[in-house]
Design a protein around this motif. Sequence first.
Motif, PDB file in Angstrom:
ATOM      1  N   THR A 184       0.910  -1.326  -0.034  1.00 28.79           N
ATOM      2  CA  THR A 184      -0.052  -0.035   0.016  1.00 28.79           C
ATOM      3  C   THR A 184       0.904   1.322  -0.085  1.00 28.79           C
ATOM      4  O   THR A 184       2.057   1.434   0.842  1.00 28.79           O
ATOM      5  N   THR A 185       0.545   2.199  -0.947  1.00 33.09           N
ATOM      6  CA  THR A 185       1.107   3.625  -0.933  1.00 33.09           C
ATOM      7  C   THR A 185       0.192   4.688  -0.699  1.00 33.09           C
ATOM      8  O   THR A 185      -0.945   4.511  -1.183  1.00 33.09           O
ATOM      9  N   GLN A 201      -3.182   3.714  -2.966  1.00 35.17           N
ATOM     10  CA  GLN A 201      -3.220   2.821  -4.339  1.00 35.17           C
ATOM     11  C   GLN A 201      -2.362   1.798  -3.564  1.00 35.17           C
ATOM     12  O   GLN A 201      -1.691   1.565  -2.887  1.00 35.17           O
ATOM     13  N   ARG A 202      -2.752   0.742  -4.692  1.00 36.70           N
ATOM     14  CA  ARG A 202      -1.842  -0.672  -4.610  1.00 36.70           C
ATOM     15  C   ARG A 202      -0.485  -0.699  -5.181  1.00 36.70           C
ATOM     16  O   ARG A 202      -0.618  -0.331  -6.542  1.00 36.70           O
ATOM     17  N   GLY A 203       0.717  -0.775  -4.550  1.00 31.05           N
ATOM     18  CA  GLY A 203       1.929  -0.715  -5.410  1.00 31.05           C
ATOM     19  C   GLY A 203       2.351  -1.968  -5.785  1.00 31.05           C
ATOM     20  O   GLY A 203       2.425  -2.873  -4.708  1.00 31.05           O
ATOM     21  N   ASN A 204       3.036  -2.197  -6.915  1.00 30.22           N
ATOM     22  CA  ASN A 204       3.815  -3.419  -7.262  1.00 30.22           C
ATOM     23  C   ASN A 204       5.036  -3.404  -7.312  1.00 30.22           C
ATOM     24  O   ASN A 204       5.668  -2.475  -8.238  1.00 30.22           O
ATOM     25  N   VAL A 205       6.046  -3.787  -6.087  1.00 27.43           N
ATOM     26  CA  VAL A 205       7.164  -3.563  -6.410  1.00 27.43           C
ATOM     27  C   VAL A 205       7.911  -4.589  -6.782  1.00 27.43           C
ATOM     28  O   VAL A 205       7.732  -5.862  -6.206  1.00 27.43           O
ATOM     29  N   LYS A 206       8.770  -4.552  -7.730  1.00 23.61           N
ATOM     30  CA  LYS A 206       9.638  -5.784  -8.274  1.00 23.61           C
ATOM     31  C   LYS A 206      11.107  -5.463  -8.149  1.00 23.61           C
ATOM     32  O   LYS A 206      11.835  -4.567  -8.434  1.00 23.61           O
ATOM     33  N   ALA A 236       1.976   1.153   4.102  1.00 21.76           N
ATOM     34  CA  ALA A 236       1.644  -0.055   4.865  1.00 21.76           C
ATOM     35  C   ALA A 236       1.779  -1.281   4.073  1.00 21.76           C
ATOM     36  O   ALA A 236       1.976  -1.465   2.723  1.00 21.76           O
ATOM     37  N   ARG A 237       1.749  -2.501   5.036  1.00 19.52           N
ATOM     38  CA  ARG A 237       1.663  -3.881   4.267  1.00 19.52           C
ATOM     39  C   ARG A 237       0.228  -4.400   3.944  1.00 19.52           C
ATOM     40  O   ARG A 237      -0.778  -3.746   4.304  1.00 19.52           O
ATOM     41  N   GLU A 252      -4.100   4.104   9.730  1.00 17.43           N
ATOM     42  CA  GLU A 252      -3.343   5.314  10.351  1.00 17.43           C
ATOM     43  C   GLU A 252      -1.739   5.135   9.993  1.00 17.43           C
ATOM     44  O   GLU A 252      -1.159   6.300   9.725  1.00 17.43           O
ATOM     45  N   GLN A 253      -1.445   3.842  10.021  1.00 18.88           N
ATOM     46  CA  GLN A 253       0.256   3.639   9.631  1.00 18.88           C
ATOM     47  C   GLN A 253       0.326   4.270   8.250  1.00 18.88           C
ATOM     48  O   GLN A 253       1.493   4.833   7.895  1.00 18.88           O
ATOM     49  N   ALA A 254      -0.484   4.044   7.177  1.00 16.56           N
ATOM     50  CA  ALA A 254      -0.336   4.430   5.730  1.00 16.56           C
ATOM     51  C   ALA A 254      -0.385   6.113   5.876  1.00 16.56           C
ATOM     52  O   ALA A 254       0.428   6.573   5.157  1.00 16.56           O
TER      53      ALA A 254
END
Length: 313
Positions: A184-185, A201-206, A236-237, A252-254
Motif C-alpha cells: 500500500t502507498t 493505491q496498491r503498489g507493485n514492487v519488483k 503499509a503492508r 493510520e500507519q499508511a
Amino acid sequence: MDKIEFPKKQLPDKAERHKLFGSVEPGPRTKPSEKKEMADLQNTKKDFLFDLDSVGIANVKHPITIKSSIIPAEQTSIGTFSFSSTIDKSSKGTNMSRFTEQLAEYHHQGFVADFHTLKLFTKDLAKRLKQRDARIEVSFPWFYERRGPHSDLAGMNHADLTMSVEYDSIKGYTLGASLSSLVTTLCPCSKEISEYSAHNQRGNVKMSVSLDEHFDDRETDWKELLLEAAESNASARLHPVLKRPDEKMVTEQAYENPRFVEDMVRLVAADLYELPFVQKFRVECRNEESIHMHDAIASVTYDKLEEKAVAQG
C-alpha cells in the motif's frame, strides 16, 4: 410415476466409429524402431554457420518444494522452468529430452527450489549435454503467513519469485533472482494539500538482483530479505485478514508514512544496497492510482561492482 423411455441410437462399434472419422489401418513399417539403429540428426556435425547463444526448452511446469525462514517453513508449489545451453556452429542441435530427463531425476530426489540445488542441477546438466555451460530459470508463487497487527489473525499472502542460475565451466556461476510484491502507498501530495484524508493505491514492487556466486540460501533466506525491503518501506503492508481494530491501525500507519512511487524505489534500493550478497539490482514500482486512469511508475538500477571498480581506480 411411469419411467420415461428414450429412443436409443444403434451406433457402430468404436473401431468403426474411428474409421468413420478418418482413422486408417497402420501402413508398412520400413524405418528402424531400435534407438541404436535410428538416425540422430541433432548430433550431426558440420559447419552450420553460427554459434547459438541459447538452445533448450521453456514453459515446463513441474512441482517443487520451497523452504523458508518464515511460516510456512516448507511448502509445495508449481514451478515454471526453462532450460538451455549454448551450442557451437559445428553442432546441428541439442538433445531436448535430456533437459526433462534430468528434471525427472531431481524430482525423485525431492526438488528443492534453492540456489544450492540449482547450481548442482546446471553443472550436472552441462555434463549430460556435453556442453561447456547450462542455464536454468524457474518462476513460482511463494506463500507466507501474515498476521493482523491487532487481532493477530493469520492468513496467507504471496509474492511472485524467479530464480536463475547459469553455469560455465570456465567462468563459474551466475546467480539471479527477482521478487514481486504488492504493498500500500499513500500519496504525500494528496495528504499535504487536502483538509482531511489522502488517496492511496496498491503498489507493485519488483526487485531483480544479481547475487554473489558463493551465496548459499540454506543459510540466508533471500526471499524474506527482499520481501522485507519492499514491505517495510511502503506506507503499509497488505493483510489477508483484517478486523476493524486492524484496519484502523493499517489505515493510520499508511497516513503516517506517505510514499511517492519515486520514494519507494529509492528506499527499497537503499535496503538492497546494504545486503552484502547483492551485487547488482533493479527496483521497479508501479502504483495503480486510485484517482487517475493511469499508473505511476519509477525504477532505479545500481551496480555495486561498478562502484567498486571506480573506487579502486
